[in-house]
Design a protein around this motif. Structure first.
Motif, PDB file in Angstrom:
ATOM      1  N   PRO A  18     121.849 -38.423  29.759  1.00 47.20           N
ATOM      2  CA  PRO A  18     121.365 -39.327  30.810  1.00 47.20           C
ATOM      3  C   PRO A  18     122.452 -40.241  31.391  1.00 47.20           C
ATOM      4  CG  PRO A  18     119.859 -39.349  28.942  1.00 47.20           C
ATOM      5  CD  PRO A  18     121.083 -38.589  28.517  1.00 47.20           C
ATOM      6  N   THR A  19     123.385 -40.672  30.578  1.00 40.98           N
ATOM      7  CA  THR A  19     124.425 -41.577  31.086  1.00 40.98           C
ATOM      8  C   THR A  19     125.527 -40.828  31.817  1.00 40.98           C
ATOM      9  OG1 THR A  19     125.603 -41.544  28.972  1.00 40.98           O
ATOM     10  CG2 THR A  19     124.004 -43.312  29.294  1.00 40.98           C
ATOM     11  N   VAL A  20     125.785 -39.577  31.440  1.00 42.10           N
ATOM     12  CA  VAL A  20     126.843 -38.787  32.079  1.00 42.10           C
ATOM     13  C   VAL A  20     126.318 -38.051  33.320  1.00 42.10           C
ATOM     14  CG1 VAL A  20     128.548 -36.943  31.684  1.00 42.10           C
ATOM     15  CG2 VAL A  20     128.028 -38.567  29.856  1.00 42.10           C
ATOM     16  N   ARG A  21     125.016 -37.860  33.402  1.00 47.82           N
ATOM     17  CA  ARG A  21     124.411 -37.053  34.476  1.00 47.82           C
ATOM     18  C   ARG A  21     124.841 -37.476  35.878  1.00 47.82           C
ATOM     19  NH1 ARG A  21     119.362 -36.198  37.450  1.00 47.82           N
ATOM     20  NH2 ARG A  21     118.989 -33.955  37.455  1.00 47.82           N
ATOM     21  N   PRO A  22     124.884 -38.758  36.236  1.00 47.28           N
ATOM     22  CA  PRO A  22     125.310 -39.107  37.601  1.00 47.28           C
ATOM     23  C   PRO A  22     126.735 -38.625  37.923  1.00 47.28           C
ATOM     24  CG  PRO A  22     124.208 -40.976  36.582  1.00 47.28           C
ATOM     25  CD  PRO A  22     124.395 -39.942  35.500  1.00 47.28           C
ATOM     26  N   ARG A  23     127.645 -38.711  36.961  1.00 46.74           N
ATOM     27  CA  ARG A  23     129.019 -38.230  37.185  1.00 46.74           C
ATOM     28  C   ARG A  23     129.049 -36.705  37.274  1.00 46.74           C
ATOM     29  NH1 ARG A  23     129.626 -41.973  33.320  1.00 46.74           N
ATOM     30  NH2 ARG A  23     130.325 -40.552  31.684  1.00 46.74           N
ATOM     31  N   HIS A  24     128.245 -36.047  36.452  1.00 46.88           N
ATOM     32  CA  HIS A  24     128.153 -34.583  36.496  1.00 46.88           C
ATOM     33  C   HIS A  24     127.641 -34.136  37.864  1.00 46.88           C
ATOM     34  CE1 HIS A  24     126.783 -30.499  35.609  1.00 46.88           C
ATOM     35  NE2 HIS A  24     125.576 -30.869  35.947  1.00 46.88           N
ATOM     36  N   LEU A  25     126.567 -34.749  38.333  1.00 44.32           N
ATOM     37  CA  LEU A  25     126.002 -34.352  39.625  1.00 44.32           C
ATOM     38  C   LEU A  25     126.976 -34.615  40.773  1.00 44.32           C
ATOM     39  CD1 LEU A  25     122.279 -35.478  39.212  1.00 44.32           C
ATOM     40  CD2 LEU A  25     123.228 -33.151  39.063  1.00 44.32           C
ATOM     41  N   ALA A  26     127.687 -35.723  40.734  1.00 42.95           N
ATOM     42  CA  ALA A  26     128.687 -36.018  41.767  1.00 42.95           C
ATOM     43  C   ALA A  26     129.811 -34.979  41.736  1.00 42.95           C
ATOM     44  CB  ALA A  26     129.252 -37.418  41.573  1.00 42.95           C
ATOM     45  N   TYR A  27     130.158 -34.503  40.542  1.00 48.46           N
ATOM     46  CA  TYR A  27     131.224 -33.518  40.389  1.00 48.46           C
ATOM     47  C   TYR A  27     130.799 -32.149  40.934  1.00 48.46           C
ATOM     48  CZ  TYR A  27     134.580 -30.433  38.113  1.00 48.46           C
ATOM     49  OH  TYR A  27     135.527 -29.471  37.859  1.00 48.46           O
ATOM     50  N   VAL A  28     129.582 -31.709  40.626  1.00 48.41           N
ATOM     51  CA  VAL A  28     129.152 -30.367  41.044  1.00 48.41           C
ATOM     52  C   VAL A  28     128.618 -30.328  42.477  1.00 48.41           C
ATOM     53  CG1 VAL A  28     128.675 -29.653  38.665  1.00 48.41           C
ATOM     54  CG2 VAL A  28     126.802 -30.515  40.078  1.00 48.41           C
ATOM     55  N   ARG A  29     128.244 -31.479  43.029  1.00 47.69           N
ATOM     56  CA  ARG A  29     127.639 -31.508  44.367  1.00 47.69           C
ATOM     57  C   ARG A  29     128.485 -30.811  45.439  1.00 47.69           C
ATOM     58  NH1 ARG A  29     125.962 -36.378  44.326  1.00 47.69           N
ATOM     59  NH2 ARG A  29     123.873 -35.770  43.717  1.00 47.69           N
ATOM     60  N   PRO A  30     129.810 -31.065  45.539  1.00 45.51           N
ATOM     61  CA  PRO A  30     130.576 -30.382  46.587  1.00 45.51           C
ATOM     62  C   PRO A  30     130.556 -28.858  46.465  1.00 45.51           C
ATOM     63  CG  PRO A  30     131.845 -32.207  45.679  1.00 45.51           C
ATOM     64  CD  PRO A  30     130.629 -32.047  44.820  1.00 45.51           C
ATOM     65  N   VAL A  31     130.566 -28.355  45.239  1.00 50.92           N
ATOM     66  CA  VAL A  31     130.506 -26.907  45.032  1.00 50.92           C
ATOM     67  C   VAL A  31     129.131 -26.386  45.444  1.00 50.92           C
ATOM     68  CG1 VAL A  31     130.690 -25.055  43.315  1.00 50.92           C
ATOM     69  CG2 VAL A  31     132.242 -27.005  43.229  1.00 50.92           C
ATOM     70  N   ALA A  32     128.094 -27.115  45.088  1.00 49.62           N
ATOM     71  CA  ALA A  32     126.736 -26.720  45.476  1.00 49.62           C
ATOM     72  C   ALA A  32     126.574 -26.750  46.996  1.00 49.62           C
ATOM     73  CB  ALA A  32     125.715 -27.632  44.811  1.00 49.62           C
ATOM     74  N   GLU A  33     127.056 -27.811  47.628  1.00 48.49           N
ATOM     75  CA  GLU A  33     126.914 -27.942  49.078  1.00 48.49           C
ATOM     76  C   GLU A  33     127.741 -26.911  49.837  1.00 48.49           C
ATOM     77  OE1 GLU A  33     127.747 -32.084  49.787  1.00 48.49           O
ATOM     78  OE2 GLU A  33     125.705 -32.667  49.203  1.00 48.49           O
ATOM     79  N   SER A  34     128.816 -26.423  49.236  1.00 54.58           N
ATOM     80  CA  SER A  34     129.635 -25.394  49.883  1.00 54.58           C
ATOM     81  C   SER A  34     128.998 -24.010  49.797  1.00 54.58           C
ATOM     82  CB  SER A  34     131.025 -25.344  49.247  1.00 54.58           C
ATOM     83  OG  SER A  34     130.975 -24.710  47.973  1.00 54.58           O
ATOM     84  N   GLY A  35     127.929 -23.888  49.001  1.00 51.37           N
ATOM     85  CA  GLY A  35     127.269 -22.600  48.812  1.00 51.37           C
ATOM     86  C   GLY A  35     127.878 -21.767  47.702  1.00 51.37           C
ATOM     87  N   LYS A  36     128.858 -22.316  46.998  1.00 51.52           N
ATOM     88  CA  LYS A  36     129.538 -21.564  45.937  1.00 51.52           C
ATOM     89  C   LYS A  36     128.833 -21.685  44.582  1.00 51.52           C
ATOM     90  CE  LYS A  36     133.994 -20.920  47.933  1.00 51.52           C
ATOM     91  NZ  LYS A  36     134.001 -19.464  47.916  1.00 51.52           N
ATOM     92  N   MET A  37     127.801 -22.512  44.508  1.00 52.86           N
ATOM     93  CA  MET A  37     126.988 -22.580  43.291  1.00 52.86           C
ATOM     94  C   MET A  37     125.657 -21.912  43.604  1.00 52.86           C
ATOM     95  SD  MET A  37     125.607 -25.814  41.056  1.00 52.86           S
ATOM     96  CE  MET A  37     127.248 -26.341  40.654  1.00 52.86           C
ATOM     97  N   LEU A  38     125.384 -20.821  42.919  1.00 54.10           N
ATOM     98  CA  LEU A  38     124.157 -20.075  43.173  1.00 54.10           C
ATOM     99  C   LEU A  38     122.959 -20.684  42.477  1.00 54.10           C
ATOM    100  CD1 LEU A  38     126.562 -18.121  43.779  1.00 54.10           C
ATOM    101  CD2 LEU A  38     124.936 -16.299  43.308  1.00 54.10           C
ATOM    102  N   ILE A  39     123.208 -21.219  41.275  1.00 51.76           N
ATOM    103  CA  ILE A  39     122.122 -21.811  40.501  1.00 51.76           C
ATOM    104  C   ILE A  39     122.742 -22.709  39.434  1.00 51.76           C
ATOM    105  CG2 ILE A  39     121.977 -19.953  38.799  1.00 51.76           C
ATOM    106  CD1 ILE A  39     118.887 -20.250  38.999  1.00 51.76           C
ATOM    107  N   GLY A  40     122.026 -23.707  39.027  1.00 49.86           N
ATOM    108  CA  GLY A  40     122.495 -24.559  37.954  1.00 49.86           C
ATOM    109  C   GLY A  40     121.359 -25.391  37.393  1.00 49.86           C
ATOM    110  N   GLY A  41     121.402 -25.614  36.089  1.00 48.03           N
ATOM    111  CA  GLY A  41     120.395 -26.459  35.476  1.00 48.03           C
ATOM    112  C   GLY A  41     120.411 -26.348  33.971  1.00 48.03           C
ATOM    113  N   PRO A  42     119.634 -27.219  33.308  1.00 52.09           N
ATOM    114  CA  PRO A  42     119.597 -27.231  31.843  1.00 52.09           C
ATOM    115  C   PRO A  42     118.615 -26.204  31.293  1.00 52.09           C
ATOM    116  CG  PRO A  42     118.238 -28.991  32.686  1.00 52.09           C
ATOM    117  CD  PRO A  42     118.854 -28.320  33.889  1.00 52.09           C
ATOM    118  N   PHE A  43     118.896 -25.747  30.084  1.00 56.58           N
ATOM    119  CA  PHE A  43     117.933 -24.920  29.359  1.00 56.58           C
ATOM    120  C   PHE A  43     116.788 -25.825  28.906  1.00 56.58           C
ATOM    121  CE2 PHE A  43     121.963 -22.561  28.378  1.00 56.58           C
ATOM    122  CZ  PHE A  43     121.677 -21.458  29.165  1.00 56.58           C
ATOM    123  N   THR A  44     115.581 -25.323  28.955  1.00 56.57           N
ATOM    124  CA  THR A  44     114.424 -26.148  28.609  1.00 56.57           C
ATOM    125  C   THR A  44     114.311 -26.416  27.114  1.00 56.57           C
ATOM    126  OG1 THR A  44     112.982 -24.203  28.571  1.00 56.57           O
ATOM    127  CG2 THR A  44     113.117 -25.433  30.639  1.00 56.57           C
TER     128      THR A  44
END
Length: 90
Positions: A18-44
């Motif tokens: 929970p504390t690292v998640r905002p930095r993780h999302l900020a890090y992966v966002r540019p890759v996701a927005e560029s279309g280079k991330m097809l899928i991402g998320g945690p295992f349930t």
């Protein structure tokens, strides 16, 4: 080239996530927005996360995975990067 990134949570992963998640999302966002991330998320089951990315090389995928705040800040105990070939759906 497609790569599967599997981050395996460490023993403190659940409490750190929970504390690292905002930095993780900020890090992966540019890759996701560029279309280079097809899928991402945690295992349930709470064991980690999966990301599928389209990168120019395995070295680029490894660099992306190792610089993720989840990997750098202890959420992930171990990260796997595997080349992947999409077959279905066509």
């Amino acid at each position: 080239m497609l790569f599967v990134i599997i981050g395996h949570d460490g023993p403190n992963g659940a409490s750190l996530r929970p504390t690292v998640r905002p930095r993780h999302l900020a890090y992966v966002r540019p890759v996701a927005e560029s279309g280079k991330m097809l899928i991402g998320g945690p295992f349930t089951d709470g064991s980690g996360s999966l990301i599928i990315v389209d990168m120019e090389s395995e070295a680029a995928a490894l660099e992306f995975a190792s610089n993720d705040p989840y990997a750098r800040d202890g959420v992930f105990e171990r990260v796997e990067v595997k080349p992947f070939r999409k077959v279905l759906p066509e």
